[in-house]
Design a protein around this motif. Structure first.
Motif, mmCIF file in Angstrom:
data_model
loop_
_atom_site.group_PDB
_atom_site.id
_atom_site.type_symbol
_atom_site.label_atom_id
_atom_site.label_comp_id
_atom_site.label_asym_id
_atom_site.label_seq_id
_atom_site.Cartn_x
_atom_site.Cartn_y
_atom_site.Cartn_z
ATOM 1 N N CYS A 41 2.169 39.196 56.625
ATOM 2 C CA CYS A 41 2.079 40.713 56.201
ATOM 3 C C CYS A 41 3.201 40.992 55.264
ATOM 4 N N MET A 42 3.058 41.772 54.243
ATOM 5 C CA MET A 42 3.755 42.126 53.170
ATOM 6 C C MET A 42 4.041 43.677 53.108
ATOM 7 N N THR A 43 3.187 44.313 53.308
ATOM 8 C CA THR A 43 3.143 45.622 53.185
ATOM 9 C C THR A 43 3.048 46.402 54.536
ATOM 10 N N PRO A 44 3.227 47.939 54.540
ATOM 11 C CA PRO A 44 2.813 48.477 55.571
ATOM 12 C C PRO A 44 1.375 48.540 56.002
ATOM 13 N N THR A 45 0.497 48.424 54.762
ATOM 14 C CA THR A 45 -1.068 48.524 55.248
ATOM 15 C C THR A 45 -1.411 47.497 55.732
ATOM 16 N N GLU A 46 -0.988 46.200 55.400
ATOM 17 C CA GLU A 46 -1.425 44.980 56.024
ATOM 18 C C GLU A 46 -0.846 44.704 57.583
ATOM 19 N N ILE A 47 0.515 45.357 57.892
ATOM 20 C CA ILE A 47 0.828 45.521 59.244
ATOM 21 C C ILE A 47 -0.159 46.479 60.116
ATOM 22 N N HIS A 48 -0.653 47.435 59.210
ATOM 23 C CA HIS A 48 -1.510 48.435 60.181
ATOM 24 C C HIS A 48 -2.754 48.001 60.400
ATOM 25 N N VAL A 49 -3.226 47.146 59.470
ATOM 26 C CA VAL A 49 -4.564 46.295 59.490
ATOM 27 C C VAL A 49 -4.548 45.447 60.675
ATOM 28 N N ALA A 50 -3.226 44.657 60.718
ATOM 29 C CA ALA A 50 -3.065 43.496 61.604
ATOM 30 C C ALA A 50 -2.908 44.237 63.211
ATOM 31 N N GLU A 51 -2.231 45.333 63.353
ATOM 32 C CA GLU A 51 -2.137 45.955 64.592
ATOM 33 C C GLU A 51 -3.544 46.362 64.870
ATOM 34 N N ASN A 52 -4.495 47.011 64.108
ATOM 35 C CA ASN A 52 -5.858 47.542 64.713
ATOM 36 C C ASN A 52 -6.530 46.457 64.986
ATOM 37 N N ALA A 53 -6.229 45.157 64.393
ATOM 38 C CA ALA A 53 -7.010 43.939 64.806
ATOM 39 C C ALA A 53 -6.687 43.462 66.140
ATOM 40 N N GLY A 54 -5.525 43.874 66.568
ATOM 41 C CA GLY A 54 -5.022 43.253 68.173
ATOM 42 C C GLY A 54 -3.935 42.512 67.984
ATOM 43 N N CYS A 55 -3.340 42.132 66.711
ATOM 44 C CA CYS A 55 -2.232 41.363 66.630
ATOM 45 C C CYS A 55 -1.096 42.101 67.395
ATOM 46 N N LYS A 56 -0.266 41.129 68.133
ATOM 47 C CA LYS A 56 1.157 41.740 68.538
ATOM 48 C C LYS A 56 2.375 41.196 67.857
ATOM 49 N N LEU A 57 1.927 40.301 67.155
ATOM 50 C CA LEU A 57 3.340 39.960 66.350
ATOM 51 C C LEU A 57 2.993 39.459 64.861
ATOM 52 N N VAL A 58 3.481 39.882 63.915
ATOM 53 C CA VAL A 58 3.482 39.382 62.470
ATOM 54 C C VAL A 58 4.449 38.949 61.868
ATOM 55 N N LYS A 59 4.234 37.756 60.991
ATOM 56 C CA LYS A 59 4.998 37.224 60.135
ATOM 57 C C LYS A 59 5.473 38.043 59.008
ATOM 58 N N LEU A 60 6.713 38.297 58.919
ATOM 59 C CA LEU A 60 7.034 39.117 57.465
ATOM 60 C C LEU A 60 7.192 38.010 56.400
ATOM 61 N N PHE A 61 6.253 38.041 55.243
ATOM 62 C CA PHE A 61 6.398 36.763 54.448
ATOM 63 C C PHE A 61 6.054 37.203 52.983
ATOM 64 N N PRO A 62 6.806 36.954 51.965
ATOM 65 C CA PRO A 62 8.176 36.118 51.978
ATOM 66 C C PRO A 62 9.345 37.030 52.449
ATOM 67 N N GLY A 63 9.974 36.678 53.472
ATOM 68 C CA GLY A 63 11.101 37.383 53.889
ATOM 69 C C GLY A 63 12.133 37.317 53.008
ATOM 70 N N ASN A 64 12.286 36.537 52.056
ATOM 71 C CA ASN A 64 13.481 36.544 51.037
ATOM 72 C C ASN A 64 13.038 37.625 49.873
ATOM 73 N N VAL A 65 12.010 38.080 49.864
ATOM 74 C CA VAL A 65 11.417 38.936 48.843
ATOM 75 C C VAL A 65 11.360 40.208 49.741
ATOM 76 N N LEU A 66 10.983 40.538 50.828
ATOM 77 C CA LEU A 66 10.905 41.596 51.405
ATOM 78 C C LEU A 66 12.405 42.139 51.999
ATOM 79 N N GLY A 67 13.248 41.271 52.512
ATOM 80 C CA GLY A 67 14.621 41.560 52.782
ATOM 81 C C GLY A 67 14.705 42.534 54.020
ATOM 82 N N VAL A 68 15.769 42.402 54.694
ATOM 83 C CA VAL A 68 15.946 43.386 55.886
ATOM 84 C C VAL A 68 15.716 44.737 55.592
ATOM 85 N N GLU A 69 15.966 45.237 54.447
ATOM 86 C CA GLU A 69 15.971 46.735 54.221
ATOM 87 C C GLU A 69 14.516 47.320 54.408
ATOM 88 N N PHE A 70 13.522 46.157 53.969
ATOM 89 C CA PHE A 70 12.188 46.544 54.203
ATOM 90 C C PHE A 70 11.783 46.988 55.511
#
Length: 222
Positions: free
Chosen positions: A120-149
Motif C-alpha cells: 500500500c502507498m496511500t491512506p485509501t489503499e490501507i483503508h481498502v486493505a483493512e476493510n478486506a480483512g488484512c492485518k498487516l500491510v507492506k508500505l511500498f516503496p518505503g524509500n519514497v514514502l519515508g518514515v514521515e508518511f
C-alpha cells in the motif's frame, strides 16, 4: 505449507523484526542464500517472483525446506494476479506478499485461508486493505514514502500493522527511525542481499549483515 495460523505467521515476522527478501535466476545461489539466512537465525523469508526462473527456484526452496529446514516459513512476494497466487500456493507458499492491493489475489488468499500482505502507498489503499480483512500491510516503496508518511497516518489505523520495504538500510539510524514511527518489522532486500555480494558469493558477509540487522531490530524494539 507450514502448519501455522495467519496470526502465528504475523507474530513470527514481528518477533524476527526483519524480513529478508531476494530473487536470483541461479537456483543453487537461491539455495545457498536461504541456507545462509537460516544459519544466521532467520526463520521467515520472502522469495520474490521477479524473473522467469522464479517458480522453479521457489519449488527448489520448498524442497529444501521440507528436507532440511522444517521450521522455515517461506513467503512468495511480488504476487500481482490470482493465477500467480494460486500457482505458488499450490507449490507450497506459506503466505503471499504483493507490491499492490489486488482484489483477485485477496480472494485467492481468502479461499485458501493463506495470509496475504498487500503493498500500500496511500491512506485509501490501507483503508481498502483493512476493510478486506488484512492485518498487516507492506508500505511500498518505503524509500519514497519515508518514515514521515507513517508517522502522519498511523493514528488513522490503530489496528493495522505496518512493514516498509524498499530503502531500509542495515543501520540503527534507518531501522530505528522506522520502528520509532510505528512499524512491526522491516523488509530488507538489496540493502542486505546486494548484487555485489551475490556476484562474489560472499555468504559470510550476508550472514553477518543478517545477524546485525536482527540485533538492531531487537534493540530498537525495546
Amino acid at each position: 505449507m507450514i502448519n501455522m495460523t495467519q496470526e502465528e505467521i504475523i507474530n513470527a515476522v514481528k518477533a524476527q523484526g526483519v524480513l529478508p527478501l531476494f530473487y536470483n535466476e541461479d537456483k543453487e545461489l537461491c539455495i545457498q542464500i536461504t541456507q545462509t539466512l537460516y544459519s544466521a537465525g532467520i526463520r521467515v523469508i520472502e522469495f520474490t517472483n521477479r524473473g522467469e526462473a522464479a517458480f522453479e527456484n521457489f519449488k527448489a526452496l520448498v524442497a529444501l525446506k521440507q528436507s532440511a529446514l522444517p521450521d522455515l516459513v517461506l513467503a512468495v512476494g511480488t504476487i500481482r494476479t490470482a493465477e500467480q497466487a494460486t500457482k505458488f500456493i499450490n507449490a507450497g507458499a506459506d503466505f503471499l506478499i504483493s507490491p499492490v492491493f489486488d482484489a483477485t489475489v485477496c480472494d485467492v488468499a481468502y479461499l485458501h485461508k493463506v495470509l496475504w500482505i498487500p503493498g500500500c502507498m496511500t491512506p485509501t489503499e490501507i483503508h481498502v486493505a483493512e476493510n478486506a480483512g488484512c492485518k498487516l500491510v507492506k508500505l511500498f516503496p518505503g524509500n519514497v514514502l519515508g518514515v514521515e508518511f507513517l508517522s502522519a497516518i498511523k493514528e488513522l489505523f490503530p489496528n493495522m500493522l505496518f512493514m516498509p520495504t524498499g530503502g531500509v538500510d542495515v543501520s540503527e539510524a534507518s531501522i530505528g527511525a522506522w520502528y520509532k514511527a510505528g512499524v512491526c518489522a522491516v523488509g530488507l532486500g538489496s540493502k542486505l542481499i546486494s548484487k555485489e555480494l551475490l556476484a562474489k558469493k560472499d555468504y559470510t558477509t550476508i550472514g553477518n549483515l543478517t545477524r546485525q540487522a536482527m540485533d538492531i531490530a531487537a534493540a530498537v524494539k525495546k
